[in-house]
Scaffold this active site. Structure first.
Site, PDB file in Angstrom:
ATOM      1  N   SER A 363       9.578   3.596   3.377  1.00  0.00           N
ATOM      2  CA  SER A 363       9.613   3.479   1.924  1.00  0.00           C
ATOM      3  C   SER A 363      11.002   3.022   1.464  1.00  0.00           C
ATOM      4  O   SER A 363      11.500   2.000   1.918  1.00  0.00           O
ATOM      5  CB  SER A 363       9.169   4.802   1.286  1.00  0.00           C
ATOM      6  OG  SER A 363       8.920   4.642  -0.088  1.00  0.00           O
ATOM      7  N   ASP A 482      -1.716   0.516   1.649  1.00  0.00           N
ATOM      8  CA  ASP A 482      -0.566   1.054   0.922  1.00  0.00           C
ATOM      9  C   ASP A 482      -0.540   0.442  -0.472  1.00  0.00           C
ATOM     10  O   ASP A 482      -0.170  -0.717  -0.650  1.00  0.00           O
ATOM     11  CB  ASP A 482       0.727   0.723   1.671  1.00  0.00           C
ATOM     12  CG  ASP A 482       1.937   1.456   1.102  1.00  0.00           C
ATOM     13  OD1 ASP A 482       1.855   1.933  -0.048  1.00  0.00           O
ATOM     14  OD2 ASP A 482       2.958   1.541   1.805  1.00  0.00           O
ATOM     15  N   HIS A 513       0.676   4.905   2.217  1.00  0.00           N
ATOM     16  CA  HIS A 513       2.140   4.958   2.331  1.00  0.00           C
ATOM     17  C   HIS A 513       2.486   6.019   3.376  1.00  0.00           C
ATOM     18  O   HIS A 513       2.825   7.152   3.036  1.00  0.00           O
ATOM     19  CB  HIS A 513       2.709   5.299   0.954  1.00  0.00           C
ATOM     20  CG  HIS A 513       4.125   4.893   0.753  1.00  0.00           C
ATOM     21  ND1 HIS A 513       4.578   3.613   0.967  1.00  0.00           N
ATOM     22  CD2 HIS A 513       5.218   5.608   0.369  1.00  0.00           C
ATOM     23  CE1 HIS A 513       5.866   3.553   0.698  1.00  0.00           C
ATOM     24  NE2 HIS A 513       6.278   4.758   0.348  1.00  0.00           N
TER      25      HIS A 513
END
Length: 792
Positions: A363, A482, A513
């Site tokens: 991320s 995602d 994610h």
């Protein structure tokens, strides 16, 4: 389910024998032992929890050779061979499988095939036995780790603690470092930035976890995780921006500019090197780092500017953010000064570091890897970037619209800066607080939530424009589902990186994610061990040729991984689909006429009181309450499995009855059947030890879920006022037909035989776009509307 194994390096019997001797698994006197004696010793050596030969021999009776005989009894007859079935029974038990529960003692070979284990065969010589045990130690056990890692978790490698050197097995680093004495320290790197405006270079706290063996002569590489969250997370979700508002005329856009912060040149490092004087209280937030720390790789964390106990302010996605994170690597390679504490009196060096640095993280942590890699900073040898943003516009905007990451409605650059401004918790840091408040006002204005347009502000936050600076090898990891960091981010950076003269790989899994290092279906952690040994320890272990350039997890069978040479639209053949007035999605019939739907904004959604996730499923499934605010078209059933690849494109001729408008398009897999779970199922929590008494991860995998009516494949959104230029809005008249052409998020998705493909044209996406307070009519001219897909 198959325990696929890609990290095993083919090894000669001679090399295997050398490695087994080096780790004291194969006794020095092996040549004088009989077949049965050697079988007893090698089996016992797997049982690391038993610390004496007597204890090991006593445990042999716990293992069954067949449904009538235990191993101890079998050995009493001094066998000179063992059949494939007999050895498979012993091996499966050593790998953690339970006879009569996980498999039958009368048919162990079927279990081996089911889980894609190496084939078992009859063993008639000591040489075969030795090599088979070598392969067994490198075989993934029921907990997902190779058997050697299971042994490590039981203390096998504590016999090497204190030797102060790396050891390797099958090309990978072994956990021979004393994890009970890890050095945990904090230093303060001085930045050239003065983001808080106090006239001094910002001090950046850096937390280091390193093997105690690096305190002496051993130089170790560093795995650096640039984590803005490391100092703590400020929970501000309740103050996110309101998205329940009408759209704004985008021609009010003023192209906000990026304004650089002042620089204060830091002094060059001197000869002084004082040991760190602050103990680290923060904890490693990334399991892969912990796993590799036990194997000799230092783990370094820093949130850089604006983080707890440090100086400066968060400026989300800015060049300043990149600079400050890069400066940590400059300290690791000896090119930047750091101090033992905030007084700036005593310098401290990373004298323990070999100068080779790799990066890890997911991320935001993966995003900063991209940012730093584009600088070409010395010492950065490789990045393993997971779920990373490659353009901040593509994270918070899309095609002229404010479009939120999944489950983050109302978040934006200013709000994320606040989340990570953990030095606000340092009550005495009044300098940072004042500068932060001013920066928040600047971010709020420059991010321009009113129009959603691209600008110089966003241009400065697009890392893809700087890929020519990348000099390190590259691994990207991303979830095909995602919807936080949408797949366009990895797709577009991949199109750049694959053309560079650096080694590059891409992994695409079926998650949202999410990390993938502990999946059943792939030995990702072992691959990364192999990779970092090659890149940071400079050991020639064949890592560059070990696995395909692109690996993609199948969406129908989670334990199938597709090997591809690339991920791009040209993997498939172009297929044009045309929507018709009767709701078909045709490959032969041109649509004619016009269809109109009325968008209800967010009013009905607010009344329903459901989550954005629930809304999306009900919407794509065709529930009338939500489907009426859309146009829906369905293909015929597919006769054969068909894989969609790359980026679908749509052309929509549309008119709105207002002077503003937003259009959304979704592709949907239709048909009631079981699909994979949205997130992996945990098979056993905490069953994958990083080392000996040093934390653990949990084995997990996507599995078939209960039957559903539909699944989102991909989608995209566009501002009607960008009909002439994606980077500049135009006036829109009510009733004016405009031709919108845009690409959807990239995909790699297999539609099974019997499935239908659905195309949905709508406006308000409750989970991502603004949710207007008023209704709006949209009319689509079918003659000017088409969908272009790429099919394998």
């Amino acid at each position: 389910m198959k325990y696929n194994q890609y990290a095993y390096v083919e090894t000669s019997p001679e090399k295997a024998t050398e490695e087994l001797l080096a780790i004291n698994f194969l006794p020095e006197n092996y040549s004088s032992l009989s077949f049965s004696e050697l079988l007893a010793v090698l089996t016992g050596n797997v049982l690391a929890e038993a610390t004496t030969r007597q204890a090991k021999d006593a445990k042999l009776a716990e293992f069954a050779v067949d449904d009538q005989t235990d191993l101890a009894a079998f050995l009493l007859d001094t066998p000179t061979a063992i059949t494939a079935s007999q050895f498979a029974n012993v091996a499966l038990q050593l790998l953690g499988y339970h006879p009569n529960y996980d498999y039958s003692l009368t048919d162990p070979l079927t279990c081996g095939k089911k889980h894609a284990l190496p084939a078992f065969k009859d063993l008639t010589s000591k040489e075969e036995l030795i090599f088979t045990f070598y392969r067994l130690l490198n075989t993934r056990s029921k907990n997902g780790q190779i058997l050697l890692d299971v042994m490590a978790g039981k203390g096998y490698f504590t016999q090497f603690w204190g030797e102060g050197k790396f050891m390797f097995f099958n090309g990978k680093s072994l956990p021979v470092f004393d994890t009970s004495q890890v050095i945990r320290e904090v230093v303060y790197v001085q930045s050239d930035l003065d983001t808080d405006g106090d006239g001094k270079g910002d001090l950046l706290p850096v937390t280091v976890f390193r093997p105690v063996e690096s305190q002496d002569q051993l130089k170790v590489p560093a795995l650096y995780t640039a984590s803005p969250y490391f100092g703590g997370i400020i929970d501000n979700v309740k103050t996110n921006h309101n998205v329940d508002e009408n759209l704004t005329d985008a021609t009010t856009w003023t192209n906000p500019k990026y304004v650089a912060k002042p620089l204060v040149k830091s002094p060059a490092p001197s000869d002084q090197d004082v040991p760190a004087t602050e103990l680290a209280t923060g904890q490693s937030s990334y399991g892969l780092n912990e796993y590799l720390l036990a194997r000799g790789f230092a783990s370094v964390f820093s949130g850089a500017i604006g983080n707890r106990h440090g100086d400066g302010i968060r400026i989300t996605g800015s060049p300043e953010e990149t600079i400050s994170q890069k400066e940590v690597i400059e300290w690791l390679t000896g090119d930047r000064v750091a101090y033992t504490d905030r007084t700036r009196r005593f310098e401290t060096k990373a004298s323990w570091c070999s100068g080779n640095v790799g990066m890890t993280g997911r991320s935001y942590l993966g995003t900063l890897q991209i940012a730093i890699a584009t600088t070409g900073v010395k010492g950065l040898k490789t990045v393993v970037s997971e779920a990373a943003i490659s353009s901040w516009y593509d994270y918070y905007r899309e095609h002229g619209l404010v479009v939120a990451p999944s489950e983050c409605q109302g978040e934006d650059m200013d709000k994320l800066a606040e989340v990570c401004q953990s030095n606000l918790w340092d009550g005495g840091n009044f300098t940072a607080k004042k500068a932060y408040e001013a920066e928040q006002a600047e971010l709020l204005a420059a991010q321009d939530r009113a129009t959603g347009q691209y600008s110089d502000f966003w241009e400065s936050r697009n890392y893809r424009h700087h890929t020519d600076g990348i000099k390190c090898s590259w691994i990207s990891v991303h979830g095909l589902n995602d919807w936080n960091v949408k797949p366009k981010n990895v797709y577009k950076i991949w199109q750049k990186v694959k053309q560079l003269p650096v080694k590059s790989h891409l992994f695409l899994h079926q998650g949202p994610h999410y990390n993938m290092n502990n999946l059943v279906s792939i030995d990702f952690t072992d691959l990364m061990n192999l990779w970092f040994v090659h890149e940071l320890l400079e050991v020639e272990n064949g890592a560059y040729e070990q696995w395909p350039k692109v690996m993609i997890q199948d969406n129908l069978e989670a334990d199938e991984w597709h090997a591809e040479s690339d991920w791009a639209s040209d993997l498939g053949q172009a297929s044009l689909y045309l929507p018709t007035a009767d709701g078909d999605l045709s490959t032969v019939e041109n649509g004619t006429g016009q269809l109109t739907f009325t968008d209800l904004g967010g009013t009905e959604f607010k009344k329903a009181g459901i989550s954005e996730t629930d809304w999306e499923y009900q919407f794509i499934s065709g529930e009338e309450k939500w489907a009426k605010a859309s146009l829906r078209f369905e293909s015929e059933e597919f006769l054969h499995p068909t894989t969609l690849v790359g980026r679908p494109k749509v052309r929509v001729r549309v008119a709105a009855n207002k002077t503003v408008g937003q259009l959304s398009v979704a592709l949907v897999d239709l048909g009631t059947r079981q699909r994979l779970t949205a997130t992996p199922k945990i098979f056993a929590r905490g069953n994958q030890p990083f080392g000996y008494r040093f934390g653990a991860d949990s084995l997990q995998e996507f599995v078939p879920d209960k039957a559903t009516k539909a699944k989102l494949i991909t989608k995209a959104h566009m501002n009607l006022q960008n009909y002439q230029d994606m980077k500049q809005p135009s006036k829109l008249e009510a009733g004016q037909f405009v031709d919108l052409e845009f690409e959807l998020q990239p995909t790699y998705y297999t539609l099974p035989a019997g499935a239908k493909l659905g195309l949905i044209i709508y406006s308000t996406d409750q989970g991502m776009t603004k949710r207007p307070l008023e209704t709006e009519d949209y009319t689509v001219d079918l003659a000017g509307t088409a969908l272009l897909l790429y099919r394998k």
